[in-house]
Enzyme design. Structure first.
Site, mmCIF file in Angstrom:
data_model
loop_
_atom_site.group_PDB
_atom_site.id
_atom_site.type_symbol
_atom_site.label_atom_id
_atom_site.label_comp_id
_atom_site.label_asym_id
_atom_site.label_seq_id
_atom_site.Cartn_x
_atom_site.Cartn_y
_atom_site.Cartn_z
ATOM 1 N N GLU A 170 -4.192 -3.989 2.942
ATOM 2 C CA GLU A 170 -2.759 -3.590 2.991
ATOM 3 C C GLU A 170 -1.895 -4.316 3.389
ATOM 4 O O GLU A 170 -2.677 -5.198 5.011
ATOM 5 C CB GLU A 170 -3.105 -2.163 3.501
ATOM 6 C CG GLU A 170 -4.158 -1.671 4.343
ATOM 7 C CD GLU A 170 -3.568 -3.024 5.688
ATOM 8 O OE1 GLU A 170 -2.428 -2.425 6.502
ATOM 9 O OE2 GLU A 170 -4.712 -2.813 5.927
ATOM 10 N N GLU A 313 -5.768 -5.555 5.486
ATOM 11 C CA GLU A 313 -5.245 -6.849 4.398
ATOM 12 C C GLU A 313 -7.116 -7.095 3.645
ATOM 13 O O GLU A 313 -6.915 -7.825 2.591
ATOM 14 C CB GLU A 313 -5.037 -8.597 4.703
ATOM 15 C CG GLU A 313 -4.151 -8.327 5.508
ATOM 16 C CD GLU A 313 -3.435 -10.467 6.130
ATOM 17 O OE1 GLU A 313 -4.506 -11.026 5.978
ATOM 18 O OE2 GLU A 313 -3.041 -10.595 6.883
#
Length: 347
Positions: A170, A313
């Site tokens: 994310e 991430e």
């Protein structure tokens, strides 16, 4: 309308078979520790005697958070879109680690606050960031349901494209605040014990973050047992997307390698929707965010590594992936005592 998903039970018989096979490999029984456990777990997830996790697929969902206006992050909100461009040009940590493990990669704009154009971007924008949930609901219920559905659909596309292990990531400035609020509601936890320094806020910033979450929970009063109520009132679009993606992976018997704090919060929400989803999860690492340990315990999991990471991430899961791959190669390539002509332990 919320999605309905059926998650198949684990293939326990296959796990038993693989467990017996592992004991015939040229090593003392149990000497490869958790690698043996992972191999058996993967066999149960996939229903295969020699499961494969290649190629892995990395999906990064990007979205903005209105709560960032409360000064809860060390970085300004525009960093979300700037980082999306960094993902598109291959310069972020998750790009580096995805290349290292031979992963298929896609970045999805599910709710960035401004328009982004770039080759390789998947545009599934539901809205231009969530509202500031200290002042109003983050999104409507239908938007929350739509975000979960987008995540489900994008994961399903990846799986149909041949992905054998799903890694979710994310990007969204303010999302540790959102994740901390969700965890506090889900588990009725003390906010102060969950909240960390996120992207690197000061001690004063952390106090501000705690107070904002406490006030927001009182104002929004989300139902702790109802995922779409939580998401609509205090949630994030990228968190909802990851939740849906995990449900899709479990439905298709594809292992999910769970990343850090924010990803694990999505895993917790997926568990509330259907507890069976947890059977298809392996937690890649434990981050330094205090709430991550609590969330992992809620899943009943044990992380593979603890490297002091706090990036997100999907980076920690990607770094842990070679451990999972090692477990599959152990099954596929190691000789048995019989094959190698090696004497086994005397009974």
């Amino acid at each position: 309308m919320s999605i309905h998903v059926t998650i198949p039970p684990l293939a326990k018989q296959k796990g038993t078979e693989v467990s017996r096979y592992v004991d015939t490999l040229t090593k003392p029984q149990g000497s490869l520790g958790r690698l043996e456990e992972i191999a058996i777990a993967l066999a149960e997830m996939t229903g295969e005697s020699f499961p494969t996790v290649m190629p892995p697929g990395v999906i990064v969902f990007a979205a903005d958070h209105g709560i960032a206006k409360e000064g809860v992050s060390a970085f300004p909100q525009e960093v979300t879109s700037q980082m999306v461009y960094n993902f598109l040009t291959g310069g972020a940590a998750i790009n580096v680690f995805s290349r290292q493990i031979g992963a298929k990669f896609k970045i999805i704009d599910i709710g960035v606050a401004n328009d982004i154009n770039g080759e390789g971007l998947v545009n599934r924008k539901i809205k231009y960031g969530t509202a500031n949930f200290l002042q109003q609901d983050a999104m409507s219920r239908s938007e929350a349901e739509q975000a979960v559905k987008v995540g489900y659909e994008e994961a399903e596309k990846f799986i149909k494209d041949g992905v054998k292990c799903l890694i979710l990531g994310e990007m969204g400035i303010g999302n540790t605040t959102t994740s901390s609020a969700i965890l506090a509601v889900l588990l009725d936890e003390n906010v102060a014990e969950i909240v960390g320094h996120g992207t690197g806020i000061s001690d004063d910033g952390k106090i501000k973050k705690i107070e904002a979450i406490k006030q927001a929970i009182v104002k929004r009063n989300p139902n702790s047992t109802e995922v779409y109520d939580i998401l609509s009132k205090i949630g994030g679009l990228e968190i909802a997307g990851m939740t849906g993606a995990m449900l899709a992976a479990a439905h298709h018997r594809v292992p999910i390698l769970v990343d850090g704090f924010i990803c694990t919060i999505a895993a917790c929400l997926a568990k509330v929707i259907d507890p069976a989803v947890v059977d298809y999860m392996i937690v890649g690492h434990q981050s330094v965010e205090p709430g991550h340990k609590i969330a992992i315990e809620f899943l009943g999991k044990k992380p593979l590594v603890n490297l002091g990471l706090r990036l997100g991430e999907g980076s920690g899961a990607a770094v842990a992936f070679p451990i999972v791959k090692s477990a599959t190669l152990m099954l596929k390539e190691m000789a048995t005592f019989t094959q190698a002509g090696v004497s086994n332990k005397e009974e």
